[in-house]
Design an enzyme around this catalytic site. Structure first.
Site, short mmCIF file in Angstrom:
data_model
loop_
_atom_site.label_atom_id
_atom_site.label_comp_id
_atom_site.label_asym_id
_atom_site.label_seq_id
_atom_site.Cartn_x
_atom_site.Cartn_y
_atom_site.Cartn_z
N GLU A 189 0.83 -1.21 0.00
CA GLU A 189 0.00 0.00 0.00
C GLU A 189 0.87 1.26 0.00
OE1 GLU A 189 -3.12 -0.18 2.96
OE2 GLU A 189 -3.22 2.00 3.12
N ASP A 219 0.22 5.39 0.59
CA ASP A 219 -0.85 6.25 1.11
C ASP A 219 -0.59 7.75 1.08
OD1 ASP A 219 -2.46 4.23 2.10
OD2 ASP A 219 -1.51 4.23 4.06
N ASP A 268 -11.43 11.13 16.63
CA ASP A 268 -10.30 11.70 17.35
C ASP A 268 -8.92 11.48 16.77
OD1 ASP A 268 -12.18 12.56 19.00
OD2 ASP A 268 -11.83 11.05 20.56
N TRP A 269 -8.67 10.29 16.27
CA TRP A 269 -7.26 10.01 15.96
C TRP A 269 -6.71 10.94 14.90
CZ3 TRP A 269 -4.91 8.75 11.42
CH2 TRP A 269 -5.72 8.26 10.39
N GLU A 294 -2.89 10.71 2.92
CA GLU A 294 -4.10 10.93 3.72
C GLU A 294 -4.12 12.38 4.18
OE1 GLU A 294 -4.69 6.47 5.60
OE2 GLU A 294 -4.23 8.13 6.95
N THR A 313 1.70 10.50 5.01
CA THR A 313 2.10 9.52 3.98
C THR A 313 2.59 8.25 4.65
OG1 THR A 313 4.41 10.30 3.92
CG2 THR A 313 2.87 11.37 2.41
N ARG A 326 9.64 5.28 19.54
CA ARG A 326 8.81 4.26 18.93
C ARG A 326 9.62 3.02 18.55
NH1 ARG A 326 5.67 5.54 13.38
NH2 ARG A 326 4.88 3.46 12.98
N ASP A 370 4.45 1.26 9.20
CA ASP A 370 5.38 1.94 10.11
C ASP A 370 6.41 2.79 9.37
OD1 ASP A 370 4.13 0.71 12.23
OD2 ASP A 370 5.57 -0.95 12.36
N LYS A 371 6.00 3.40 8.28
CA LYS A 371 6.92 4.27 7.53
C LYS A 371 6.30 5.65 7.36
CE LYS A 371 9.38 0.53 6.34
NZ LYS A 371 10.42 0.14 7.33
N GLU A 372 5.68 6.16 8.43
CA GLU A 372 4.93 7.41 8.30
C GLU A 372 5.81 8.64 8.23
OE1 GLU A 372 4.65 5.31 10.83
OE2 GLU A 372 2.59 4.59 10.98
#
Ligand SMILES: *[C@@H]1O[C@H](CO)[C@@H](O)[C@H](O)[C@H]1NC(C)=O
Ligand SMILES: *[C@@H]1O[C@H](CO)[C@@H](O)[C@H](O)[C@H]1NC(C)=O
Length: 247
Positions: free
Chosen positions: A97, A99, A190-191, A101, A115, A235, A124-126
């Site tokens: 995927e 992204d 919320d998120w 958003e 992204t 993280r 986990d590549k935001e």
């Protein structure tokens, strides 16, 4: 009280236009019960959201590599809690995927552009960005370029992120599964409204002549990036992902 849903707090709308594609021919509206509509002989597609639900569409075809250009105009006003997505995705439980958003905000407050890249179901590549313009005032072009060497996210011709194929150091890269294009508008509550930093100062667009592509991307990353998984040591207490150390 019981029937307060009859009075929507907001109506959000995203309008997408395309010169080369024909929405009638190339996509199908997959959900939204009339809230997603194709008009202007297939040149315009609108997704809307009301208190009950959102809407979305997907491409009829799947693609293995390609370039998707979408002109999008996000709705102004109170979009807090809404998420507008534009993404490529392969089917299955170990999907790939890519992204884009857009996380909505209160009236007058800026959207966040989010992204991410998934390979075999692992993300986990935001990276998140502010925009240097108001995405609700006009159409802007959001592009995903995907080839075997790299994925480039571009806004109005300015690259904001490059995700290189670094399989040579063990980082997963999506390159074997054809993906469909999807877009949707939905309410994530919320998120989507969590905090980020935004400077209200006016900035010139990173499009000046003489600026190279790499310099423009650096400009965006220096001034507009608000989250990068590669600097999030909390993280990844066991160490940042390998690709974060590659040039
Ligand atoms: C909404 O705007 C506020 C104020 O500028 C900002 O702190 C917050 O991060 C924004 N939220 C999103 C989802 O962009
Ligand atoms: C660069 O951005 C400025 C400010 O938005 C705009 O006025 C100008 O037309 C843009 N130039 C190019 C070459 O896109």
């Amino acid at each position: 009280m019981a029937n307060s849903y009859l009075f929507p707090l907001f109506l959000s709308l995203i309008v997408i236009s395309s010169v080369s594609a024909n929405f009638q021919r190339d996509v199908e509206i997959t959900w939204g019960d009339g809230r997603g509509q194709i008009t202007n002989n297939g040149e315009l597609l609108t997704l809307s959201l009301d208190k009950s639900s959102g809407s979305g569409f997907q491409s009829k075809n799947e693609y293995l590599f390609g370039k998707i250009d979408m002109q999008m105009k996000l709705v102004p006003g109170n979009s807090a809690g809404t998420v507008t997505t534009l993404y490529l995705k392969s089917p299955g439980t170990t999907w790939d995927e890519i992204d884009f958003e857009f996380l909505g905000n209160l009236s007058g407050d800026p959207y966040t552009l989010h992204t991410n890249v998934y390979t075999q179901g692992k993300g986990d590549k935001e990276q998140q960005f502010k925009l240097w313009f108001d995405p609700t005032a006009d159409f802007h072009t959001y592009t995903i370029l995907w080839n075997p060497q790299r994925i480039i996210f571009t806004v109005d011709g300015t690259p904001i992120r490059e995700f290189k194929n670094m399989e040579s150091i063990g980082t997963l890269f999506p390159k074997n599964r054809p993906m469909r294009m999807y877009s949707s508008l939905w309410n994530a509550d919320d998120w989507a409204t969590r905090a980020c930093v935004w400077s209200n100062g006016k900035s010139s667009c990173p499009n000046g002549s003489g600026q190279g592509t790499t310099e423009r991307m650096r400009w965006v990353q220096k001034n507009y990036m608000i989250y990068n998984y590669c600097t999030d040591t909390k993280r990844f207490p066991q160490g940042l992902p390998k690709e974060c150390f590659a040039a």
